[in-house]
Design a protein around this motif. Structure first.
Motif, PDB file in Angstrom:
ATOM      1  N   SER A 131      -1.323   5.878   9.866  1.00 21.01           N
ATOM      2  CA  SER A 131      -1.870   4.640  10.427  1.00 21.01           C
ATOM      3  C   SER A 131      -1.040   3.428  10.012  1.00 21.01           C
ATOM      4  CB  SER A 131      -3.325   4.455   9.974  1.00 21.01           C
ATOM      5  OG  SER A 131      -4.145   5.511  10.430  1.00 21.01           O
ATOM      6  N   LEU A 132      -0.654   3.385   8.735  1.00 22.44           N
ATOM      7  CA  LEU A 132       0.149   2.269   8.247  1.00 22.44           C
ATOM      8  C   LEU A 132       1.507   2.216   8.936  1.00 22.44           C
ATOM      9  CD1 LEU A 132      -0.587   2.513   4.414  1.00 22.44           C
ATOM     10  CD2 LEU A 132      -1.481   0.803   5.996  1.00 22.44           C
ATOM     11  N   VAL A 137       0.834  -1.198   0.000  1.00 23.16           N
ATOM     12  CA  VAL A 137       0.000   0.000   0.000  1.00 23.16           C
ATOM     13  C   VAL A 137       0.873   1.254   0.000  1.00 23.16           C
ATOM     14  CG1 VAL A 137      -1.698   1.348   1.295  1.00 23.16           C
ATOM     15  CG2 VAL A 137      -1.981  -1.118   1.079  1.00 23.16           C
ATOM     16  N   LEU A 138       1.918   1.276   0.823  1.00 24.62           N
ATOM     17  CA  LEU A 138       2.812   2.437   0.839  1.00 24.62           C
ATOM     18  C   LEU A 138       3.468   2.624  -0.527  1.00 24.62           C
ATOM     19  CD1 LEU A 138       4.466   2.067   4.366  1.00 24.62           C
ATOM     20  CD2 LEU A 138       2.917   3.890   3.627  1.00 24.62           C
ATOM     21  N   TRP A 139       3.912   1.519  -1.125  1.00 23.72           N
ATOM     22  CA  TRP A 139       4.511   1.609  -2.459  1.00 23.72           C
ATOM     23  C   TRP A 139       3.522   2.182  -3.465  1.00 23.72           C
ATOM     24  CZ3 TRP A 139       3.069  -0.470  -7.113  1.00 23.72           C
ATOM     25  CH2 TRP A 139       3.988  -0.327  -8.161  1.00 23.72           C
ATOM     26  N   ALA A 166       9.232   4.243  -0.757  1.00 23.30           N
ATOM     27  CA  ALA A 166       7.948   4.943  -0.668  1.00 23.30           C
ATOM     28  C   ALA A 166       8.023   6.094   0.325  1.00 23.30           C
ATOM     29  CB  ALA A 166       6.850   3.967  -0.258  1.00 23.30           C
ATOM     30  N   LEU A 167       8.586   5.852   1.498  1.00 25.77           N
ATOM     31  CA  LEU A 167       8.676   6.908   2.512  1.00 25.77           C
ATOM     32  C   LEU A 167       9.526   8.069   2.017  1.00 25.77           C
ATOM     33  CD1 LEU A 167       9.161   4.743   5.747  1.00 25.77           C
ATOM     34  CD2 LEU A 167       7.089   5.961   5.037  1.00 25.77           C
ATOM     35  N   LEU A 219       0.823   4.089  -2.939  1.00 29.24           N
ATOM     36  CA  LEU A 219       0.549   5.505  -2.693  1.00 29.24           C
ATOM     37  C   LEU A 219       1.674   6.374  -3.247  1.00 29.24           C
ATOM     38  CD1 LEU A 219      -0.830   5.372   0.976  1.00 29.24           C
ATOM     39  CD2 LEU A 219      -2.143   5.653  -1.137  1.00 29.24           C
ATOM     40  N   ALA A 220       2.917   5.933  -3.042  1.00 33.79           N
ATOM     41  CA  ALA A 220       4.056   6.716  -3.549  1.00 33.79           C
ATOM     42  C   ALA A 220       4.096   6.693  -5.066  1.00 33.79           C
ATOM     43  CB  ALA A 220       5.363   6.169  -2.973  1.00 33.79           C
ATOM     44  N   ALA A 221       3.850   5.524  -5.659  1.00 36.44           N
ATOM     45  CA  ALA A 221       3.886   5.406  -7.113  1.00 36.44           C
ATOM     46  C   ALA A 221       2.805   6.252  -7.771  1.00 36.44           C
ATOM     47  CB  ALA A 221       3.738   3.942  -7.527  1.00 36.44           C
ATOM     48  N   MET A 222       1.638   6.358  -7.114  1.00 39.04           N
ATOM     49  CA  MET A 222       0.528   7.147  -7.659  1.00 39.04           C
ATOM     50  C   MET A 222       0.581   8.604  -7.220  1.00 39.04           C
ATOM     51  SD  MET A 222      -2.790   4.565  -7.500  1.00 39.04           S
ATOM     52  CE  MET A 222      -2.685   4.248  -5.737  1.00 39.04           C
ATOM     53  N   LYS A 223       1.590   8.930  -6.398  1.00 41.31           N
ATOM     54  CA  LYS A 223       1.731  10.304  -5.877  1.00 41.31           C
ATOM     55  C   LYS A 223       0.466  10.754  -5.156  1.00 41.31           C
ATOM     56  CE  LYS A 223       5.060  11.543  -9.473  1.00 41.31           C
ATOM     57  NZ  LYS A 223       5.419  12.464 -10.583  1.00 41.31           N
ATOM     58  N   GLU A 224      -0.069   9.824  -4.377  1.00 39.09           N
ATOM     59  CA  GLU A 224      -1.281  10.092  -3.598  1.00 39.09           C
ATOM     60  C   GLU A 224      -0.913  10.653  -2.228  1.00 39.09           C
ATOM     61  OE1 GLU A 224      -4.692   9.840  -3.691  1.00 39.09           O
ATOM     62  OE2 GLU A 224      -4.591   9.614  -5.861  1.00 39.09           O
TER      63      GLU A 224
END
Length: 312
Positions: free
Chosen positions: A156-157, A139-141, A179-180, A143-148
């Protein structure tokens, strides 16, 4: 053609480093769905039928199909759009694991569907404690890939990841760090705990993962000398497997971290000589900047970089 004036280091000054990290290789999905669309490309009627009957699919079937399309790299835009349309309505019916797989899939196929992503993230925030360590990494990956930008979900994660830090594998740690760093998230407690695990599994990293880890540590300005030393040793052993952009990132990271590793630098530069035409202008500048900051004398590589035709 890049000229010397494009790339030369200015006397008495330093080139400004570019960050330029490649997107990490997509992580493996954490729970393979029980069904697949492996025959879709051979049976176009199946895709057409699914497009027509998509409203009858359950949440589980929708999640499985979206994931399958991404894994098989299937170009089925109409089917995907139809599935995402129904998923946007049924988003509250998805389990945490299904949300993780769907976000991963949407990021992998670069599908957009911002409303669906927003809805899934909202539910994921409520169900974040149900996610396993691999799913958190995915999920973190994604979000980062989609620039969300999803600060509540990310927070929370990261809280759960801190508790689950011993359960992450080497690839998952690499993807999570990437991602971070990409999202510019400062999570010192999580990073510190994950770094302890990363030191234990450093021999399991692939060459691209080593590059991503060093880039991420440098980008986040994290001081972890034991981990950096382990990664540098792994990079030395696998330097011939690094691509030209990955070499640029490793050298940039060493310079940012102020790590003097002459044997590693020499090996990286030797490999870069054979791959220099794969470098873009920003990547070439990064290498020149890194060599200057590390006070490394590599005249042959510098000359080659100043004559490079930029890679596209």
């Amino acid at each position: 053609m890049a000229t010397g004036s494009d790339l030369q280091m200015v006397a008495g000054g330093e080139l400004v480093p570019e960050t330029g990290c490649e997107v990490a290789a997509p992580p493996l999905a954490t729970s393979l769905p029980p069904t697949s669309l492996a025959a879709t490309s051979q049976r176009p009627g199946l895709s057409a039928m699914a497009t027509v009957e998509h409203e009858e699919f359950s949440a589980s079937q929708i999640a499985n199909m979206i994931y399958a399309l991404a894994e098989m790299k299937e170009k089925q835009p109409e089917l995907l759009a139809s599935l995402c349309q129904v998923a946007t309505v049924k988003y509250q019916e998805f389990s945490a694991a299904q949300i993780a797989n769907m976000l991963y899939a949407l990021a992998k196929v670069k599908a957009g569907h911002t409303q669906l992503v927003a809805n899934l993230c909202r539910v994921a925030t409520l169900k974040h404690q149900e996610l396993s360590a691999p799913q958190i990494s995915n999920v973190l990956w994604a979000l980062a890939a989609m620039k969300e930008r999803q600060p509540d979900l990310v927070e929370s994660l990261c809280q759960v990841a801190s508790l689950e830090h011993q359960n992450f594998s080497a690839p998952q740690i690499s993807n999570m760090f990437w991602a971070l760093a990409t999202m510019k998230e400062r999570q010192p407690d999580l990073v510190a705990s994950i770094c302890q695990v990363a030191c234990l599994v450093h021999q399991n990293y692939s060459a691209p993962q080593i590059s991503n880890m060093l880039w991420a540590l440098a980008t986040m300005k994290v001081k972890q000398p034991d981990l950096v030393a382990s990664l540098c040793q792994a990079a030395f052993e696998k330097h011939q497997l690094l691509s030209a952009p990955q070499i640029a990132n490793v050298l940039w990271a060493l310079a940012m971290l102020k790590e003097k590793k002459p044997e590693l630098v020499a090996s990286l530069c030797q490999t870069a000589l054979t791959k220099h035409q794969e470098l873009s202008i920003p990547q070439s500048k990064n290498i020149l900047w890194a060599l200057q900051r590390l006070r490394e004398h590599q005249p042959e590589l510098v000359a080659r970089l100043c004559q490079n035709e930029p890679a596209h």
